[in-house]
Scaffold this motif. Sequence first.
Motif, short mmCIF file in Angstrom:
data_model
loop_
_atom_site.label_atom_id
_atom_site.label_comp_id
_atom_site.label_asym_id
_atom_site.label_seq_id
_atom_site.Cartn_x
_atom_site.Cartn_y
_atom_site.Cartn_z
N GLY A 21 0.78 -1.22 0.00
CA GLY A 21 0.00 0.00 0.00
C GLY A 21 0.82 1.27 0.00
O GLY A 21 0.26 2.38 0.04
N ILE A 22 2.14 1.16 -0.07
CA ILE A 22 3.04 2.31 -0.08
C ILE A 22 3.66 2.44 -1.47
O ILE A 22 4.16 1.46 -2.03
CB ILE A 22 4.18 2.14 0.96
CG1 ILE A 22 3.59 1.96 2.37
CG2 ILE A 22 5.13 3.33 0.94
CD1 ILE A 22 2.79 3.14 2.87
N ASP A 23 3.64 3.64 -2.01
CA ASP A 23 4.36 3.90 -3.26
C ASP A 23 5.82 4.14 -2.92
O ASP A 23 6.17 5.18 -2.35
CB ASP A 23 3.78 5.12 -3.98
CG ASP A 23 2.43 4.83 -4.61
OD1 ASP A 23 2.17 3.66 -4.95
OD2 ASP A 23 1.62 5.77 -4.73
N VAL A 24 6.66 3.17 -3.22
CA VAL A 24 8.09 3.26 -2.91
C VAL A 24 8.82 3.83 -4.13
O VAL A 24 8.78 3.24 -5.22
CB VAL A 24 8.67 1.88 -2.54
CG1 VAL A 24 10.18 2.00 -2.29
CG2 VAL A 24 7.96 1.32 -1.32
N HIS A 25 9.47 4.95 -3.92
CA HIS A 25 10.24 5.60 -4.98
C HIS A 25 11.66 5.03 -4.97
O HIS A 25 12.28 4.87 -3.90
CB HIS A 25 10.27 7.11 -4.73
CG HIS A 25 11.15 7.86 -5.67
ND1 HIS A 25 12.27 8.57 -5.25
CD2 HIS A 25 11.10 8.02 -7.02
CE1 HIS A 25 12.84 9.13 -6.30
NE2 HIS A 25 12.16 8.82 -7.37
N TYR A 26 12.17 4.72 -6.15
CA TYR A 26 13.52 4.16 -6.21
C TYR A 26 14.19 4.53 -7.53
O TYR A 26 13.55 5.02 -8.47
CB TYR A 26 13.48 2.63 -6.05
CG TYR A 26 12.85 1.88 -7.20
CD1 TYR A 26 13.64 1.27 -8.17
CD2 TYR A 26 11.47 1.77 -7.32
CE1 TYR A 26 13.08 0.57 -9.23
CE2 TYR A 26 10.90 1.06 -8.38
CZ TYR A 26 11.70 0.47 -9.32
OH TYR A 26 11.15 -0.22 -10.38
N HIS A 27 15.48 4.30 -7.58
CA HIS A 27 16.31 4.57 -8.76
C HIS A 27 17.19 3.35 -8.97
O HIS A 27 17.88 2.92 -8.04
CB HIS A 27 17.16 5.82 -8.53
CG HIS A 27 17.99 6.21 -9.73
ND1 HIS A 27 19.14 6.95 -9.61
CD2 HIS A 27 17.83 5.96 -11.05
CE1 HIS A 27 19.65 7.14 -10.82
NE2 HIS A 27 18.88 6.55 -11.70
N SER A 28 17.15 2.77 -10.15
CA SER A 28 17.92 1.55 -10.39
C SER A 28 18.83 1.71 -11.59
O SER A 28 18.52 2.41 -12.54
CB SER A 28 16.97 0.36 -10.61
OG SER A 28 16.19 0.55 -11.77
#
Length: 286
Positions: A14-21
Amino acid sequence: MWKAVLHQTVEVDGIDVHYHSALRSGHDTTLVMVHGFGACLESWHDIYPALAAEFSVVRLDLKGSGFSSKPRDESYALRDQASILLDFLEALRLKRIVLIGHSLGGGVSLLTCLRNLDTELRLDIVGLILIDSVGYPQPPPFFVSALRNPFTRFFAQLLPAGLKVRLVLEKAFEVKSRITPNRVERYAFFLRLPGANFALARTAEHMLPPDLDAVTARFPEIEVPVLIIWGEKDRVVPLQNAHRFRAALRASQLLILPETGHVPHEERPRPVIEAITQFVESISIG
């Protein structure tokens, strides 16, 4: 001048997790960077490019940080973050994971490793890097204490974000020349986002688990190789904790950086990059 950039997001619990890959073909080991308290994935700015040039790397914003969701609930404890991180790793289907956790992110990474041991379908966590990590009992740093107290929290929130950041970095950094306007703004920008103050306060209240002794007693169960990096003059998390980690984590090695404070990867990025590179290569060869 530094500017914020929105990268990728994935919904986890339920959490929008922001990431950079930066996933490189031919590299089966992925470094996953977990930031500290009051920070976000941008705090890896000084070492991310060099590591991403050699390895697959993912850096993420924890719940309540950066561009990730900041719901007004009470689930900001280390265990809550570890649960989200474990599900995040599963959602990305990462293999041969090396967790890199700084400060609070180190505590999250430790709990993630322990939680992974308790799951039936374990993720392939092959290494752990702790940078000035929480994990043992200690007096809370002044900026955490200020957020736990409703009176001081009220007045702290009246201060401009840039001033708050500078005050904390002056305490945390030993290498003062690294406290540049760009670095201050890199932190301050995210403190101005809606919900950031709430998330910080909830995180401060749940900095260490109430059953911390039971958690620390399980550290020897972590058998993967561990690299511990610590600033000799850390005034946020005491150096003695580095030695406690070294004694508890059986397959660990310790690197203490002289004339360095609580944030080695920002204060002295070059030796941190070299140490991480050597460590990951040794795992890959092994």
